[in-house]
Design a protein around this motif. Sequence first.
Motif, PDB file in Angstrom:
ATOM      1  N   HIS A 229      39.427  -6.965 -29.339  1.00 17.36           N
ATOM      2  CA  HIS A 229      38.152  -6.476 -29.185  1.00 17.36           C
ATOM      3  C   HIS A 229      38.362  -5.087 -28.144  1.00 17.36           C
ATOM      4  O   HIS A 229      39.397  -4.780 -27.840  1.00 17.36           O
ATOM      5  CB  HIS A 229      37.346  -7.545 -28.189  1.00 17.36           C
ATOM      6  N   GLU A 230      37.237  -4.494 -27.967  1.00 17.62           N
ATOM      7  CA  GLU A 230      37.121  -3.255 -27.132  1.00 17.62           C
ATOM      8  C   GLU A 230      35.912  -2.995 -26.750  1.00 17.62           C
ATOM      9  O   GLU A 230      34.884  -3.505 -27.225  1.00 17.62           O
ATOM     10  CB  GLU A 230      37.658  -1.974 -28.132  1.00 17.62           C
ATOM     11  N   ASP A 231      36.079  -2.379 -25.434  1.00 16.14           N
ATOM     12  CA  ASP A 231      34.681  -1.947 -24.792  1.00 16.14           C
ATOM     13  C   ASP A 231      34.594  -0.434 -24.952  1.00 16.14           C
ATOM     14  O   ASP A 231      35.338   0.246 -25.139  1.00 16.14           O
ATOM     15  CB  ASP A 231      35.091  -1.943 -23.368  1.00 16.14           C
ATOM     16  N   TYR A 232      33.310  -0.117 -25.375  1.00  8.76           N
ATOM     17  CA  TYR A 232      32.747   1.346 -25.358  1.00  8.76           C
ATOM     18  C   TYR A 232      31.590   1.538 -24.670  1.00  8.76           C
ATOM     19  O   TYR A 232      30.690   0.567 -24.100  1.00  8.76           O
ATOM     20  CB  TYR A 232      32.321   1.430 -26.965  1.00  8.76           C
ATOM     21  N   ILE A 233      31.452   2.744 -24.351  1.00  8.80           N
ATOM     22  CA  ILE A 233      30.377   3.344 -23.264  1.00  8.80           C
ATOM     23  C   ILE A 233      29.623   4.332 -24.074  1.00  8.80           C
ATOM     24  O   ILE A 233      29.973   5.309 -24.649  1.00  8.80           O
ATOM     25  CB  ILE A 233      30.798   3.964 -22.071  1.00  8.80           C
ATOM     26  N   TYR A 234      28.112   3.997 -24.178  1.00 11.24           N
ATOM     27  CA  TYR A 234      27.295   5.001 -24.826  1.00 11.24           C
ATOM     28  C   TYR A 234      26.434   5.547 -23.563  1.00 11.24           C
ATOM     29  O   TYR A 234      25.557   4.939 -22.902  1.00 11.24           O
ATOM     30  CB  TYR A 234      26.471   4.380 -25.631  1.00 11.24           C
ATOM     31  N   PHE A 235      26.537   6.876 -23.490  1.00 14.34           N
ATOM     32  CA  PHE A 235      26.035   7.493 -22.427  1.00 14.34           C
ATOM     33  C   PHE A 235      24.575   8.327 -22.733  1.00 14.34           C
ATOM     34  O   PHE A 235      24.455   8.745 -23.924  1.00 14.34           O
ATOM     35  CB  PHE A 235      26.677   8.745 -21.819  1.00 14.34           C
ATOM     36  N   ASN A 236      23.672   8.039 -21.635  1.00 16.64           N
ATOM     37  CA  ASN A 236      22.404   8.979 -22.061  1.00 16.64           C
ATOM     38  C   ASN A 236      21.958   9.882 -21.022  1.00 16.64           C
ATOM     39  O   ASN A 236      22.366   9.560 -19.795  1.00 16.64           O
ATOM     40  CB  ASN A 236      21.382   8.014 -22.718  1.00 16.64           C
ATOM     41  N   TRP A 237      21.277  10.925 -21.304  1.00  9.06           N
ATOM     42  CA  TRP A 237      20.972  11.690 -20.136  1.00  9.06           C
ATOM     43  C   TRP A 237      19.597  11.647 -19.867  1.00  9.06           C
ATOM     44  O   TRP A 237      18.701  10.934 -20.607  1.00  9.06           O
ATOM     45  CB  TRP A 237      20.648  13.162 -20.796  1.00  9.06           C
ATOM     46  N   PRO A 238      19.180  11.548 -18.650  1.00  5.38           N
ATOM     47  CA  PRO A 238      17.820  11.187 -17.924  1.00  5.38           C
ATOM     48  C   PRO A 238      16.666  12.048 -18.747  1.00  5.38           C
ATOM     49  O   PRO A 238      16.864  13.125 -19.115  1.00  5.38           O
ATOM     50  CB  PRO A 238      17.903  11.725 -16.334  1.00  5.38           C
ATOM     51  N   SER A 239      15.417  11.568 -18.962  1.00 12.19           N
ATOM     52  CA  SER A 239      14.471  11.909 -19.429  1.00 12.19           C
ATOM     53  C   SER A 239      13.650  13.188 -18.709  1.00 12.19           C
ATOM     54  O   SER A 239      14.092  13.155 -17.264  1.00 12.19           O
ATOM     55  CB  SER A 239      13.457  11.041 -19.874  1.00 12.19           C
ATOM     56  N   ARG A 240      12.743  14.129 -19.117  1.00 13.25           N
ATOM     57  CA  ARG A 240      12.190  14.891 -18.215  1.00 13.25           C
ATOM     58  C   ARG A 240      11.487  14.335 -17.205  1.00 13.25           C
ATOM     59  O   ARG A 240      11.489  15.014 -15.802  1.00 13.25           O
ATOM     60  CB  ARG A 240      11.239  15.595 -19.131  1.00 13.25           C
ATOM     61  N   GLU A 241      10.683  13.195 -17.459  1.00 14.43           N
ATOM     62  CA  GLU A 241      10.199  12.468 -16.325  1.00 14.43           C
ATOM     63  C   GLU A 241      11.048  12.212 -14.895  1.00 14.43           C
ATOM     64  O   GLU A 241      10.690  12.256 -13.951  1.00 14.43           O
ATOM     65  CB  GLU A 241       9.428  11.460 -16.894  1.00 14.43           C
ATOM     66  N   GLU A 242      12.255  11.516 -15.662  1.00 12.24           N
ATOM     67  CA  GLU A 242      13.275  10.895 -14.751  1.00 12.24           C
ATOM     68  C   GLU A 242      13.805  12.296 -13.848  1.00 12.24           C
ATOM     69  O   GLU A 242      14.191  12.069 -12.788  1.00 12.24           O
ATOM     70  CB  GLU A 242      14.305  10.046 -15.431  1.00 12.24           C
ATOM     71  N   VAL A 382      19.446   3.670 -13.771  1.00  6.93           N
ATOM     72  CA  VAL A 382      19.720   2.493 -14.415  1.00  6.93           C
ATOM     73  C   VAL A 382      18.825   1.877 -15.402  1.00  6.93           C
ATOM     74  O   VAL A 382      19.144   1.190 -16.486  1.00  6.93           O
ATOM     75  CB  VAL A 382      20.026   1.245 -13.199  1.00  6.93           C
ATOM     76  N   LYS A 383      17.347   2.188 -15.101  1.00  8.84           N
ATOM     77  CA  LYS A 383      16.462   1.741 -15.743  1.00  8.84           C
ATOM     78  C   LYS A 383      16.101   2.846 -16.880  1.00  8.84           C
ATOM     79  O   LYS A 383      14.961   2.599 -17.191  1.00  8.84           O
ATOM     80  CB  LYS A 383      15.330   1.147 -14.811  1.00  8.84           C
ATOM     81  N   SER A 384      16.926   3.637 -17.039  1.00  8.62           N
ATOM     82  CA  SER A 384      16.388   4.925 -17.890  1.00  8.62           C
ATOM     83  C   SER A 384      15.829   4.387 -19.164  1.00  8.62           C
ATOM     84  O   SER A 384      16.370   3.753 -19.948  1.00  8.62           O
ATOM     85  CB  SER A 384      17.551   5.878 -18.030  1.00  8.62           C
ATOM     86  N   ARG A 385      14.761   5.245 -19.594  1.00  5.35           N
ATOM     87  CA  ARG A 385      14.207   4.897 -21.101  1.00  5.35           C
ATOM     88  C   ARG A 385      14.922   5.471 -22.013  1.00  5.35           C
ATOM     89  O   ARG A 385      14.689   5.097 -23.003  1.00  5.35           O
ATOM     90  CB  ARG A 385      12.658   5.713 -20.964  1.00  5.35           C
ATOM     91  N   GLY A 386      15.847   6.469 -21.756  1.00  2.00           N
ATOM     92  CA  GLY A 386      16.612   7.046 -22.789  1.00  2.00           C
ATOM     93  C   GLY A 386      17.517   5.615 -23.356  1.00  2.00           C
ATOM     94  O   GLY A 386      18.200   6.086 -24.454  1.00  2.00           O
ATOM     95  N   LYS A 387      17.849   4.725 -22.684  1.00  2.55           N
ATOM     96  CA  LYS A 387      18.800   3.518 -23.064  1.00  2.55           C
ATOM     97  C   LYS A 387      18.156   3.061 -24.355  1.00  2.55           C
ATOM     98  O   LYS A 387      18.940   2.313 -25.080  1.00  2.55           O
ATOM     99  CB  LYS A 387      18.826   2.538 -22.141  1.00  2.55           C
ATOM    100  N   MET A 388      16.914   3.050 -24.784  1.00  5.79           N
ATOM    101  CA  MET A 388      16.350   2.654 -25.862  1.00  5.79           C
ATOM    102  C   MET A 388      16.771   3.276 -27.199  1.00  5.79           C
ATOM    103  O   MET A 388      17.017   2.709 -27.983  1.00  5.79           O
ATOM    104  CB  MET A 388      14.944   2.594 -25.957  1.00  5.79           C
ATOM    105  N   GLU A 389      16.873   4.638 -26.998  1.00 10.25           N
ATOM    106  CA  GLU A 389      17.457   5.312 -27.988  1.00 10.25           C
ATOM    107  C   GLU A 389      18.925   4.961 -28.253  1.00 10.25           C
ATOM    108  O   GLU A 389      19.197   4.991 -29.355  1.00 10.25           O
ATOM    109  CB  GLU A 389      17.138   6.683 -27.783  1.00 10.25           C
ATOM    110  N   SER A 390      19.642   4.900 -27.252  1.00  8.44           N
ATOM    111  CA  SER A 390      21.178   4.539 -27.386  1.00  8.44           C
ATOM    112  C   SER A 390      21.313   3.334 -27.950  1.00  8.44           C
ATOM    113  O   SER A 390      22.129   3.130 -28.837  1.00  8.44           O
ATOM    114  CB  SER A 390      21.739   4.240 -25.908  1.00  8.44           C
ATOM    115  N   ILE A 391      20.204   2.320 -27.597  1.00  4.69           N
ATOM    116  CA  ILE A 391      20.381   0.849 -28.214  1.00  4.69           C
ATOM    117  C   ILE A 391      20.364   1.095 -30.175  1.00  4.69           C
ATOM    118  O   ILE A 391      21.105   0.436 -30.724  1.00  4.69           O
ATOM    119  CB  ILE A 391      19.420   0.046 -27.676  1.00  4.69           C
ATOM    120  N   ARG A 392      19.207   2.001 -30.392  1.00  5.79           N
ATOM    121  CA  ARG A 392      19.003   2.182 -31.748  1.00  5.79           C
ATOM    122  C   ARG A 392      20.094   2.751 -32.568  1.00  5.79           C
ATOM    123  O   ARG A 392      20.454   2.355 -33.553  1.00  5.79           O
ATOM    124  CB  ARG A 392      17.597   2.941 -31.924  1.00  5.79           C
ATOM    125  N   ARG A 393      20.742   3.832 -31.933  1.00  4.31           N
ATOM    126  CA  ARG A 393      21.895   4.461 -32.651  1.00  4.31           C
ATOM    127  C   ARG A 393      23.039   3.619 -32.822  1.00  4.31           C
ATOM    128  O   ARG A 393      23.880   3.509 -33.682  1.00  4.31           O
ATOM    129  CB  ARG A 393      22.376   5.700 -31.621  1.00  4.31           C
TER     130      ARG A 393
END
Length: 898
Positions: A229-242, A382-393
């Motif tokens: 197994h392996e761990d991976y990290i997917y990063f996202n940038w804060p949205s404009r509102e954040e 931590v609750k960034s809305r951009g994480k939704m798009e990370s999950i989709r990708r």
Amino acid sequence: MKNIYEDTLQFRGSWRDYQDRVLQNSQKYLADGKLHIVAAPGSGKTTLGIELLRRLGEPCLILSPSITIRQQWLERITEGFLLPGREPEELLSNDLRYMKCITAITYQALYSAMKHYQGQLSDGDDESEEDERESEAVDFRDFDIFDAVKAAGIKTICLDEAHHLRSEWWKALETFMKELKGMTVIALTATPPYDSTPGQWKRYIDLCGPIDEEIFTPELVREGSLCPHEDYIYFNWPSREELAEIEAYQKSEREIWEKLLTGSRFTEMIATHRGLRNPEEYSEKFLDDPKYFSALLIFCQAQDIPFPSYLRELIGTEGKLPKLTPEWLDALLQGFLYDDAQSYEVTEGEREELLKELKEAGCVYRKKVSLTHRDAMQKILVKSRGKMESIRRIVEAEHQSLGEELRLLILCDYIKKDKLPLVGTDQTLAAEIGAVPIFEYLRREAGEGIRLGCLSGSVILVPVDTKEKLEVLLQEKGCQGTLSPVRDTGYGQLKVKGKNTHVVSVITELFRQGQINTLVGTKSLLGEGWDAPCINSLILATYVGSFMLSNQMRGRTIRTDRDHPEKTGNIWHLACIFPQKSGKTKHPDLSGDYEMLKRRFESFLGVSWKDKVIESGMERLAIPEFDTKEKMEKVNQMMLRRAVDRDGLRARWQESLREIHGGMEVQQVETVPREEEKTGFLFFNALWYEIFSVVLAVMAGMGRMFVEAAYGTRSALAAALGLLMLAACVLVARYGIRLARFSTPERRMRRLSQAVADALAETGELEDPQHCRAQVESVEGMLIGTWLKGGTMRDKTTFAACMEEIWGVIDNPRYLLMREKRRGRGEEYYSVPEIFGRQKERALVFEKHMRRVLGRYRVVYTRTPEGRKILLRARTRSFVNKNQSALQGRKVAKGKYE
């Protein structure tokens, strides 16, 4: 003494090698009445615990963190141990009021019994949603737990994940164990609290005993009990509102900073502290909070408030104090407003006026001051809305890689049931992290072939075309359910009459069959105790930072699957980061999730992307440094490429395991971070080496002159040269050897580490001292790591704990190791590890071995007035100099004889 389980319990399987090793050594481990086993998820920890209880052969009490885990213990005993013809009811109980030979309860039940509570007990933590929790009614109003335990003849206590407790449950457990004398303790955990404070770790070890055996992930992968197994990290940038919210916080911080420092009123109020006028009277009080004391003096220096030289002596610094930063001002304000308010000669109205301004600026929350708004900004990220798009990708990439074989689980903290009416509509979906919003976002945005499911305590969504299979599975469990289509989405909401466990097993079977290939669930329901070996990808969409819970959730993915023996597991961690560079700092500050992720990775063992080695820590992922959104996207693409190559992952595990020759052991390596290395130390040693080489050259020249002058004569010149030669030889002998020993950080660490090991051996703290030796490693002459080679697991843990205490923040040890001021050398302090500080004789043994390698150091007892002053100097210097870096622990898998 007769074993009461002789005719009722017998293990019906075969033991794995590592389980057999623990069982063979169990009597040796139980010499102190406590057996403490750490075993990775999927290693058969519960089965091992049951066998240990069976062999002890006495009535026992099993304590578990939840109702679900408690029931699993009883089920495992019934399925794997109970002999034919025996009824579970004869032997097993889950009720304290009616104890049997084996009674399994929760820590919450123990706490409730000790408090004589009547009401509902429920699973889950404080943040769990109510409909996620399994609950049961209890009535302990007239119940005496100590009388009941004595009456039941309980002689053994089994603690399952003992640290997995709220603070009040922990206190109740400690009280309970103190009252019960002569009990044998079996402590089992998959997740020791490695990320806890030294004080919390000590409490844990005092209760459970030192770790006797640790069954690590690499050993389980090599034996085929866990999959590569392996761990991976997917990063996202804060949205404009954040980003706008963050900018507002930063603007507020700048305004408050300027108002406090440019106006005279706050400075005048701080100048009224009584300790600035009567320092001797306040020295003891300052001892209790050296960080606050340091902050007070740093502020006085910055604002030109005069303070007595006595305080400068007390703090142990001769030059300038550090610059005033928001962190130091936070500490000062915390004392001024709350912790030390009575020491300032200001009116209550003046203090309330300042407090009101800070509250309006959002700088005070629950009586905690934070000008930097670090906690508030972290919540945004931590609750960034951009994480939704990370999950989709991630979902689309994993589906493209695995196709029909995909079995992906997304774990989150909340259901967000209020978003259910938005499913199947065109209404704007706020990108909140929760089971229902994630389900709907993927339903709308994910590509074809993604068959979704949502499994939580109150909301279950599955494809409508699974209706016939659902009815059959529900009927097998004796349940009835209705599947109601949700608009024309192709999905329906399932409502079932029956136990939660039955519903979970039905949906799990649909998942296993591939009727669902992407399942969204909550950690309360699926994070601990749920078993679905088919999972080959996991996305941790949770805010949990503790090693304990994240490791439990990670354990869902790394189990082997008998139906797919070539299975590999990908574990995805989400991180919203906001890189910032301040001043001339070399590295960006990755705010947000990054620090939480680093804590997670400290104890996750996995294959490194740098070398053929298995180790813990985020560094093994070899993530390139980045400080822009574009560079971040390149890192994400790198992670996706790595995740697709599952054959390569399996090969990297095999290569790394081949590098480990013979038996395997995992070393706890204590590492000095590269940024904490004192380059001055290296420079001055290099300088002394140059001087030393010049001295040797001069000696060689003098020697030649002496030989020439002395040849056939007895002149005064020859005599003088002879005396100089003799003096030079003495100096070389005295300082040259010492310089050679301490010329590099590696040599210094090696000698100090071995001295600690020798002191442990002399005091009888090592079980196998003849096979123990301290080891040190360096990389490019800078990175220093130390561990104990040989010995037992307990020996390694004891040694690692000592090294952490010596190099860590000086808190409140009974003894200090101190080097007094000498010409050109300042005072230097180390904590004497608690294991030596229990008695003066043991402290002196430690001093003897340290003096052998460090020179003129002495131990100081800190519980005298003079000792407390020295302790204060040591602690304040620790804070003022920011000397707060302990050795950073990481684990490395090695061969036993490497």
